[in-house]
Scaffold this active site. Structure first.
Site, PDB file in Angstrom:
ATOM      1  N   LYS A   1       0.835  -1.208   0.000  1.00 15.07           N
ATOM      2  CA  LYS A   1       0.000   0.000   0.000  1.00 15.07           C
ATOM      3  C   LYS A   1       0.872   1.263   0.000  1.00 15.07           C
ATOM      4  O   LYS A   1       0.624   2.194  -0.760  1.00 15.07           O
ATOM      5  CB  LYS A   1      -0.957  -0.001   1.213  1.00 15.07           C
ATOM      6  CG  LYS A   1      -1.897  -1.215   1.213  1.00 15.07           C
ATOM      7  CD  LYS A   1      -2.878  -1.187   2.347  1.00 15.07           C
ATOM      8  CE  LYS A   1      -2.262  -1.384   3.713  1.00 15.07           C
ATOM      9  NZ  LYS A   1      -1.611  -2.716   3.884  1.00 15.07           N
ATOM     10  N   THR A   2       1.899   1.263   0.847  1.00  8.80           N
ATOM     11  CA  THR A   2       2.788   2.430   0.895  1.00  8.80           C
ATOM     12  C   THR A   2       3.511   2.584  -0.441  1.00  8.80           C
ATOM     13  O   THR A   2       3.627   3.684  -0.989  1.00  8.80           O
ATOM     14  CB  THR A   2       3.843   2.247   2.016  1.00  8.80           C
ATOM     15  OG1 THR A   2       3.171   1.913   3.214  1.00  8.80           O
ATOM     16  CG2 THR A   2       4.666   3.504   2.218  1.00  8.80           C
TER      17      THR A   2
ATOM     18  N   ASP B   1      -1.449   6.552   6.528  1.00  7.26           N
ATOM     19  CA  ASP B   1      -1.469   5.122   6.864  1.00  7.26           C
ATOM     20  C   ASP B   1      -2.367   4.916   8.090  1.00  7.26           C
ATOM     21  O   ASP B   1      -2.527   5.840   8.900  1.00  7.26           O
ATOM     22  CB  ASP B   1      -0.030   4.675   7.180  1.00  7.26           C
ATOM     23  CG  ASP B   1       0.151   3.185   6.990  1.00  7.26           C
ATOM     24  OD1 ASP B   1      -0.797   2.513   6.541  1.00  7.26           O
ATOM     25  OD2 ASP B   1       1.256   2.682   7.275  1.00  7.26           O
TER      26      ASP B   1
ATOM     27  N   THR C   1      -5.913  -1.454   7.232  1.00  9.56           N
ATOM     28  CA  THR C   1      -6.046  -2.911   7.277  1.00  9.56           C
ATOM     29  C   THR C   1      -7.483  -3.269   7.675  1.00  9.56           C
ATOM     30  O   THR C   1      -7.859  -4.425   7.655  1.00  9.56           O
ATOM     31  CB  THR C   1      -5.092  -3.496   8.339  1.00  9.56           C
ATOM     32  OG1 THR C   1      -5.262  -2.751   9.550  1.00  9.56           O
ATOM     33  CG2 THR C   1      -3.651  -3.420   7.895  1.00  9.56           C
TER      34      THR C   1
ATOM     35  N   ARG D   1       6.495  -8.305   1.768  1.00 10.18           N
ATOM     36  CA  ARG D   1       7.414  -7.915   2.852  1.00 10.18           C
ATOM     37  C   ARG D   1       8.049  -9.158   3.473  1.00 10.18           C
ATOM     38  O   ARG D   1       9.249  -9.179   3.757  1.00 10.18           O
ATOM     39  CB  ARG D   1       6.674  -7.121   3.932  1.00 10.18           C
ATOM     40  CG  ARG D   1       7.545  -6.912   5.177  1.00 10.18           C
ATOM     41  CD  ARG D   1       6.934  -5.968   6.185  1.00 10.18           C
ATOM     42  NE  ARG D   1       6.882  -4.620   5.681  1.00 10.18           N
ATOM     43  CZ  ARG D   1       5.835  -3.814   5.814  1.00 10.18           C
ATOM     44  NH1 ARG D   1       4.756  -4.231   6.433  1.00 10.18           N
ATOM     45  NH2 ARG D   1       5.874  -2.597   5.322  1.00 10.18           N
TER      46      ARG D   1
END
Ligand SMILES: Nc1ncnc2c1ncn2[C@@H]1O[C@H](COP(=O)(O)OP(=O)(O)OP(=O)(O)O)[C@@H](O)[C@H]1O
Length: 366
Positions: A68-69, A113, A162, A221
């Site tokens: 997302k980032t 975020d 989330t 990640r």
């Protein structure tokens, strides 16, 4: 709940934060997977560029570590706009948000975020800012409080969460484009791993990448983190090349199994099978059996076990699926086994109860 460190945890740890920047793709073409999101976002950005306008506000939802980032940085890069990052927990008062918004420049992309964790007063200020590019800054207190309207330059808010379900509708409705990020397929993770290996100058064979991808829980990640640990092993214990054998041996050292389960996951599953005959068993009992907090079992271990179809949450308690027995190399207890005396929702042997005597552990299936 105390944060539990796990190599297969999806949240960013200190090392991730320090090393992730150079691994982020910088344009939409370099972003792997999420085909539909990419295609839709590409249209949104191209159209905005063609109009010479600022892009619509964007909301990304999905689990941690899915990009997302990275995508929000790509939006700024594709629009040729400055990028600024903040988060819901950092904005506890409307004034915190007003300070950020009032310093934005035209077209800037503001990445917020964990937007679901902003305070209510800030959230209300954000609606107006998103819709009218204006905020009312209140000066003074009590009877003397006066709202002073403040014009803002057009900007793009990119929210990430989330927990999309926690966003109130007036906030959700102000995003022009909303996208849900899915977990990645193993083949996509292999591409992520090959790309990162190239950037980190790690020699890797396709089978080595496949081995890591299969244990990465659908999350880039985690794939990048496992790659770094496997690289260490390859340098110290082998000739530096990540082969299937090297990846497999390295991840065995970290107790990550072929499906991406770690020690905690296997402890939960193992207790459910060998102490409670596959369940149903209550969460608290299961937590005591593995010597963990209830919240740790529920929030840290269970989501992945449920996603993998190894464990089910039923009204009567936690139940192991047939796949869980197979994964731990155990044979399900047969129907009507005296060890459990019950029939569970997943057929033969999935019954069992806390109150029942613990069933015998069966030898591994051939
Ligand atoms: N599609 C992708 N292709 C290549 N690398 C990716 C992709 N998605 C994520 N990554 C890599 O995974 C790591 C985590 O990505 P990112 O920080 O964007 O995730 P996130 O969804 O914002 O996580 P969080 O919610 O925890 O902030 C980064 O190093 C990034 O480079």
């Amino acid at each position: 709940m105390e944060p539990v460190y796990r190599l297969v945890g999806a949240d960013a740890d200190g090392e991730d934060r320090a090393v992730e920047a150079p691994l982020r793709p910088t344009d939409l073409d370099g972003f792997i997977g999420q085909e539909r999101v990419r295609e839709q976002l590409d249209l949104v950005l191209r159209a905005a560029r063609a109009r010479g306008a600022t892009a619509d506000h964007v909301l990304f939802s999905g689990a941690p570590g899915l990009g997302k980032t990275t995508l929000s940085m790509i939006i700024a890069a594709e629009m040729g706009a400055p990028f600024r990052i903040t988060s819901g927990p950092a904005i506890q008062h409307a004034g915190d948000l007003a300070a950020i918004l009032s310093s934005l420049t035209e077209g800037e992309v503001l990445f917020l975020d964990e937007i679901h964790r902003m305070s209510r007063s800030a959230e209300e200020m954000l609606y107006m800012a998103m819709e009218d590019f204006r905020v009312d800054v209140v000066v003074g207190t009590g009877l003397g409080a006066t709202p002073i309207p403040l014009e803002l330059p057009p900007f793009t808010l990119v929210g990430a969460t989330t927990r999309a379900g926690l966003l109130v509708p007036p906030l959700r409705d102000r995003f022009g484009f909303t996208a849900h990020m899915e977990f990645y397929a193993p083949a996509e993770l292999e591409r992520v791993i090959h790309r990162s290996a190239r950037l980190l100058d790690v020699a890797i064979e396709p089978e080595g990448a496949a081995e890591i991808a299969g244990r990465s829980r659908g999350t880039p990640r985690i794939a990048n983190r496992l790659l770094r640990r496997v690289r260490d092993y390859a340098q110290v214990k082998a000739d530096g090349v990540v082969t299937r054998e090297v990846a497999s041996a390295a991840l065995a050292v970290y107790e990550i199994d072929g499906r991406g389960l770690d020690r905690l996951d296997r402890a939960v599953l193992g207790a459910l099978l060998s102490l409670f005959g596959g369940g149903p068993v209550g969460l608290s009992t299961l937590a005591v059996a593995v010597g963990e907090e209830r919240e740790t079992v529920e929030e840290v271990a269970e989501p992945f076990l449920v996603r993998e179809g190894l464990l089910a949450r039923t009204p009567r308690g936690r139940v192991a699926t047939p796949a869980a027995w197979a994964h731990l190399g155990l044979a399900p207890l047969p129907q009507g086994d005296p060890g459990t005396g019950q029939q569970g929702p997943f057929g033969a042997g999935s019954g069992g109860h806390v109150a029942s005597p613990p069933p015998r552990q069966r030898p591994p299936r051939r």
